[in-house]
Design an enzyme around this catalytic site. Sequence first.
Site, mmCIF file in Angstrom:
data_model
loop_
_atom_site.group_PDB
_atom_site.id
_atom_site.type_symbol
_atom_site.label_atom_id
_atom_site.label_comp_id
_atom_site.label_asym_id
_atom_site.label_seq_id
_atom_site.Cartn_x
_atom_site.Cartn_y
_atom_site.Cartn_z
ATOM 1 N N LYS A 299 80.141 33.547 12.375
ATOM 2 C CA LYS A 299 78.846 33.063 11.893
ATOM 3 C C LYS A 299 77.806 34.185 11.748
ATOM 4 O O LYS A 299 77.846 34.903 10.766
ATOM 5 C CB LYS A 299 78.361 31.909 12.778
ATOM 6 N N PHE B 281 84.842 21.815 19.296
ATOM 7 C CA PHE B 281 84.920 22.176 17.876
ATOM 8 C C PHE B 281 85.273 23.651 17.772
ATOM 9 O O PHE B 281 84.517 24.519 18.204
ATOM 10 C CB PHE B 281 83.617 21.913 17.109
ATOM 11 N N ASP C 147 84.771 30.621 23.024
ATOM 12 C CA ASP C 147 84.439 30.544 21.606
ATOM 13 C C ASP C 147 82.917 30.604 21.488
ATOM 14 O O ASP C 147 82.219 29.621 21.727
ATOM 15 C CB ASP C 147 84.995 29.250 21.004
#
Length: 405
Positions: free
Chosen positions: A260, A146, A231
């Site tokens: 985030k 993802f 990531d």
Amino acid sequence: MTRASAANTERYLQEADRFGAHNYHPLPVVIERAEGVWVWDVDGNKFLDMLSAYSALNQGHRHPAILAAARDQMDKLTLTSRAFHNDQMGAFLRELCEATGYEKALPMNTGAEAVETSIKMVRKWGYKVKGVAEGRAEIIVCENNFHGRTTTIVGFSSEHQYRDGFGPFTPGFRLIPYDDIDALRAAINENTVGFLVEPLQGEGGVVVPAEGYLRQAAQVCRENRVAFMADEIQTGLGRTGKLFCCDWEDVRPDVLTVGKALGGGVYPVSATIADAEFMDVFSPGDHGSTFGGNPLGAAIGRASLRVILDENLSERSNELGNWFMEGLRAIDSPHVEEVRGKGLMIGVVIKESSGTARPFCEALEQRGILAKETHSQVIRFAPPLVIGKDVLEDALQEIGAVLSA
Ligand SMILES: *Cc1c(COP(=O)(O)O)cnc(C)c1O
């Protein structure tokens, strides 16, 4: 901790359903207020947030130091665009580089934009520095990945639904199994410029690769002059018990994406981080963003990073995570197949024979705990890293009651 009332909730649910696109399936709770690890809904019910906005709230809701930085900055300057300089961006990038040990950083807003930035950067590095033939660059990615929701990124997803109806897709990506070093070796050819990987797959169901995988993958990349692109948008900034999940194996990626929690739950802030060898492929006009590096985001990013470091949230995540995972494993449950994770990024896998994870999340919600299923069988527990042990202890009681029923 039981849910008393839902009198107002229904009205809000209907409004969102009527006027919103149906691209999410949220739990039926409408939050209007939050502080630290707690949220309150429109009916006055109090819940423990054990999702933390997918780790965007590592510092907790409305951390006072982050709010103060945001307010101060709002009173001075909020946006200049990159057509002019501002006095916050340079300090933000310097502090980010100092904290991570890299030479340069490029600020964006969302995680997907940071991933797109690293894809563009590594492709251009491949052509200009490595010498790959024009238009042939390949980036290796992993099944069950993802990395966001842009058309390029969903194009290399292995999740049918993420792609269904959204093609045609960007070429130049090669999908291999996750946690498989031989597959990585076999997939590399003279056109390979990068290997994009999550050091622990979050959305994929909290999948922890075998010990040594990241170290070996980084080694294979080094031997073949392939950029190791980590990531860490979800795993980074303390979530897995180290500042970055790659630190568990002393791996220093060539390219790092963060997002985030870099915005402290206040504002979207992301960045691509790398040394000059990679970052210097960008010339004026190659890439950009109206809001990336804006002074409000930069001030918030600085404060968010400072809280992670000053409050030792990585160590806290490690200690509490180990203790909490032990507690979860000790629950006598006919439904649990496995408890896995690192730090306070934990997945409880529900047996297929017990149905999906969703009803368990709904039962937890009724007991005042907000957690969300990922990949049908996994309940993800990822509370803000500022959570107290006493609060976790109470949560464990409620979770135990739901899982052993
Ligand atoms: C959330 C996430 C993204 C995308 O971030 P957005 O801010 O939603 O665009 C990318 N990669 C990983 C690993 C993520 O968890």
